[in-house]
Design an enzyme around this catalytic site. Structure first.
Site, PDB file in Angstrom:
ATOM      1  N   ALA A   1      65.623  59.101   9.242  1.00 34.55           N
ATOM      2  CA  ALA A   1      66.568  57.633   9.344  1.00 34.55           C
ATOM      3  C   ALA A   1      67.092  57.610  10.923  1.00 34.55           C
ATOM      4  CB  ALA A   1      67.605  57.604   7.606  1.00 34.55           C
TER       5      ALA A   1
ATOM      6  N   GLY B   1      63.317  60.634   5.843  1.00 34.61           N
ATOM      7  CA  GLY B   1      63.126  59.379   6.186  1.00 34.61           C
ATOM      8  C   GLY B   1      61.006  59.288   6.084  1.00 34.61           C
TER       9      GLY B   1
ATOM     10  N   GLU C   1      59.473  60.627   3.303  1.00 35.23           N
ATOM     11  CA  GLU C   1      59.510  59.962   2.692  1.00 35.23           C
ATOM     12  C   GLU C   1      58.877  58.507   2.227  1.00 35.23           C
ATOM     13  OE1 GLU C   1      64.140  60.773   0.987  1.00 35.23           O
ATOM     14  OE2 GLU C   1      63.987  59.518   2.664  1.00 35.23           O
TER      15      GLU C   1
ATOM     16  N   GLU D   1      67.627  67.056   5.542  1.00 29.52           N
ATOM     17  CA  GLU D   1      68.677  66.027   5.268  1.00 29.52           C
ATOM     18  C   GLU D   1      70.103  66.549   4.749  1.00 29.52           C
ATOM     19  OE1 GLU D   1      65.732  62.985   4.594  1.00 29.52           O
ATOM     20  OE2 GLU D   1      66.251  65.275   4.028  1.00 29.52           O
TER      21      GLU D   1
END
Length: 254
Positions: free
Chosen positions: A61, A106, A109, A129
């Site tokens: 992200a 991300g 993910e 994270e």
């Protein structure tokens, strides 16, 4: 200028995230990705997702958004990402992640939302994270345990440590590691799948995905139901006829 590109060749769609230097999942990237996924045509048989450049598949992200996040805006941020990644997971077509470089946060993910993953040997994987004082919010805490088991997933999520491609292969995060181009290898698989009965492939994807949330008994019923539905298709008749006639089938999605 667009940061997500989409092209179709031989009924194989390729989505390329092109947001230098590390293909971060900034707002524009997520919005463009959502539009592209939503508009994938019915006649596309397989979808490949990859990252441009030779540094990262997707490195995560956009951390620039994080300093001002509140409880409310944090929930909004991750729910938007979750919704887009679920769009990908819910595509009728098989989706292959072609990974070269970092697949972190991300980015991992996003890869987990695909049906299977092919990576170059130099790729690295992780959900770091917790190093930022947050947790994976685009599906990592849910999809990774379902893929590799809760113990190994917790070890990776709690530590934020990275895995090499070979380590990711051993624990089941990726299905193939290549010394060649991950995109070329993904295309080879896409070409194989694209030659199969498209209605059958899509029904098989639904049967697997739905069955994962069911008991074995319920899953067997789901499997039988989709099998029965396929028995009334022209593609089933064509596939069987081609087998007996020793020729390649000509599937028409009917």
């Amino acid at each position: 200028m667009a940061k997500v590109k989409y092209e179709v060749e031989n009924q194989i769609g390729t989505i390329t995230i092109d947001s230098p230097p590390v293909n971060a999942l900034e707002k524009q990237v997520l919005e463009e990705l959502s539009v592209i996924v939503n508009d994938i045509a019915e006649d596309v048989n397989v979808v490949i997702i990859t990252g441009a450049g030779n540094k990262a598949f997707v490195a995560g992200a956009d951390i620039k958004d994080f300093p001002t996040l509140t409880a409310e805006t944090g929930v909004e941020l991750v729910k938007k990402g979750q919704q887009i990644f679920q769009q990908i997971a819910d595509l009728e077509q098989p989706v292959i992640a072609a990974i070269d470089g970092f697949a972190l946060g991300g980015g991992l993910e996003l890869a987990l939302a695909c049906d299977f993953r092919i990576a170059t040997s130099r790729s690295q994987f992780g959900l770091p994270e917790v190093k930022l004082g947050i947790l994976p919010g685009y599906g990592g805490t849910q999809r990774l345990p379902r893929l590799i088991g809760s113990g190994k997933a917790k070890q990776l999520i709690f530590s934020g440590e990275f895995l090499s491609a070979e380590e990711a292969y051993k624990v089941g995060i990726v299905e193939e590691v290549t010394e060649n181009s991950a995109l070329d290898e993904a295309r080879k698989w896409a070409e194989k799948i694209s030659k199969r009965g498209p209605l059958a492939v899509r029904a098989a994807k639904k049967a697997v995905n739905e069955g994962l949330d069911q008991s074995v008994e319920e899953g067997l019923h789901t499997e039988a139901t989709y099998f029965g539905t396929l028995c009334e298709t022209e593609d089933k008749n064509e596939g069987v006829a081609a087998f007996f006639e020793k020729r390649e089938p000509n599937f028409t999605r009917k």
